[in-house]
Write an enzyme that holds these catalytic residues in place. Structure first.
Site, short mmCIF file in Angstrom:
data_model
loop_
_atom_site.label_atom_id
_atom_site.label_comp_id
_atom_site.label_asym_id
_atom_site.label_seq_id
_atom_site.Cartn_x
_atom_site.Cartn_y
_atom_site.Cartn_z
N LYS A 36 0.86 -1.20 0.00
CA LYS A 36 0.00 0.00 0.00
C LYS A 36 0.89 1.25 0.00
CE LYS A 36 -0.39 -0.23 5.03
NZ LYS A 36 -1.16 -0.80 6.14
N TYR A 275 13.51 31.77 3.36
CA TYR A 275 12.38 32.59 3.84
C TYR A 275 12.55 32.98 5.30
CZ TYR A 275 9.66 31.07 -0.24
OH TYR A 275 9.21 30.84 -1.51
C1 LIG Z 1 -0.41 -1.83 6.76
C2 LIG Z 1 -1.00 -3.10 7.22
C3 LIG Z 1 -0.20 -4.21 7.48
C4 LIG Z 1 1.32 -4.17 7.40
O1 LIG Z 1 1.86 -3.56 8.54
P1 LIG Z 1 3.45 -3.49 8.79
O2 LIG Z 1 3.59 -2.96 10.16
O3 LIG Z 1 3.98 -2.55 7.77
O4 LIG Z 1 3.99 -4.86 8.61
C5 LIG Z 1 -0.84 -5.39 7.80
N1 LIG Z 1 -2.18 -5.46 7.90
C6 LIG Z 1 -2.98 -4.41 7.68
C7 LIG Z 1 -4.46 -4.55 7.81
C8 LIG Z 1 -2.42 -3.19 7.34
O5 LIG Z 1 -3.21 -2.13 7.14
#
Ligand SMILES: *Cc1c(COP(=O)(O)O)cnc(C)c1O
Length: 385
Positions: A36, A275
């Protein structure tokens, strides 16, 4: 370099992380790579083929859009699982392509069923249980409603998984909350089984839970941050390393981010830089202008705080971080010149700027720093030699 900055993924580091995680988690547990947020900033299109090459063949994303990007990047069809957002309009294509998705409320199940029927096919779903995070998922009542919907529509539904998300496995302070969640999960699983529903994969663990609660590994783990070479928290790392003779971090960071000096300037003592009035030259100094800024993902809170590497030396970011530029004090590098490599994240000879270095300074999580890296930055792969 024609680009103002570039992100490079190191294949050998990725291979190392996958091998380490497979070994620790065990060969009977599937690793779903969580990609993601543009693969935690690494770039979906660049990293998915690398994961494939090194033995990953299951992917988790947040949204339909991300799922399609993974789908188009896969050299061979492998499961893709959407953990979050799909609009009703996109549901039909999701089902058509066999993309799997979480069912986190009964409305979602009804929508999925109606499209699966219209396509005369099966939707591949993961029932998500609400076990105590109170974010998304079916509570016991809703699970029972889902069960009767599933029973009435068995030709249109494939139960690919039963899952939940644990609230904060990276911190020991959440221990009893997590234990409660695991217990509730098991109770709900029993209810499913009593109804002759046997999900293909049981999965509850992210990176932290996979290490801190080995029994949470079940059939599949959803690993994000560790695949990219970061521990979920210092606590998880320390717990892992504590009773080991070798204290070396077994994970390697995959990503580096580099730019170059765009312009050099001499600034006289008593002059302000950038700035506002936040940086006043205390002596005559030499500055380098670098074409990255908060639009590229370099947080504004790094104003007067960030550090970068030029010619194997650490230089301070001075003045405010601008939208597209930062300024560094390079007085300690007499021959600094236009075109010199600038390391924003990553290594230059013996030195390294870690994501944690700049996340600590700016009070962001590793996750946040990575997710903010602009998608417009070009990504390349440094292939294994
Ligand atoms: C983002 C996510 C993960 C992965 O988490 P990490 O800490 O990056 O391993 C697993 N399960 C769900 C539902 C997530 O949203």
């Amino acid at each position: 370099m024609t680009e103002s900055s570039i992100i490079t993924l190191d294949e050998e580091s990725l291979q190392n992380n996958v091998a380490f995680l497979k070994k620790k988690i065990g060969k009977h547990v599937i690793i779903s790579a969580v990609v993601k947020a543009n693969a935690y900033g690494h770039g979906i299109e660049q990293i998915v083929p690398l994961f494939e090459k090194h033995g990953i063949n299951h992917y988790s994303v947040f949204s339909y859009k991300e799922a399609i990007r993974v789908y188009n990047s896969l050299p061979a069809p492998h499961p893709i699982m959407i953990m979050g957002w799909i609009s009703d309009e996109d549901m039909i294509d999701t089902i058509k392509k066999g993309i799997e998705f979480f069912i986190f409320n009964t409305e979602r199940l009804q929508v999925a069923l109606s499209y699966a029927k219209s396509l005369n096919t099966k939707a591949n779903i993961h029932l998500e249980a609400e076990t105590g995070m109170n974010r998304s998922g079916l509570n016991m009542n809703e699970l029972n409603q889902a069960i009767s919907l599933i029973k009435d529509n068995e030709d249109y539904i494939n139960i690919a998984g039963f899952c939940t998300h644990l609230a904060g496995a990276e911190s020991i302070s959440n221990h009893s909350r997590i234990q409660k969640q695991l217990k509730r999960y098991q109770q709900m699983l029993t209810v499913l089984k009593k109804n002759d529903i046997n999900p293909q994969y049981r999965h509850v663990a992210n990176s932290a839970a996979s290490f801190v609660y080995p029994k949470a590994r079940m059939d599949m783990v959803r690993i994000g941050i560790m695949l990219y070479g970061f521990w979920s928290s210092t606590e998880v790392f320390i717990q892992y390393i504590n009773n080991r003779a070798n204290k070396k971090d077994p994970l390697d960071r995959i990503l580096s981010w580099k730019s170059q000096i765009m312009s050099i300037k001499e600034v006289k003592c008593g002059e302000f830089v950038s700035y506002g009035l936040s940086y006043l030259a205390q002596t005559n100094i030499k500055t380098a202008l670098i074409p990255i800024g908060y639009a590229s993902g370099y947080n504004r809170s790094l104003s007067n705080k960030g550090i970068i590497l030029i010619q194997d030396q650490i230089c301070n970011v001075i003045g405010s971080v601008n939208m597209n530029m930062i300024i560094a004090d390079v007085s300690n590098i007499p021959d600094a010149k236009v075109g010199d490599e600038v390391v924003i994240i990553g290594k230059q000879n013996g030195l390294e700027i870690k994501v944690s270095a700049f996340s600590d300074i700016s009070d962001q999580l590793n996750y946040e720093v990575l997710a903010h890296l602009s998608e417009s930055i070009k990504r390349t792969v440094a292939k294994k030699q």
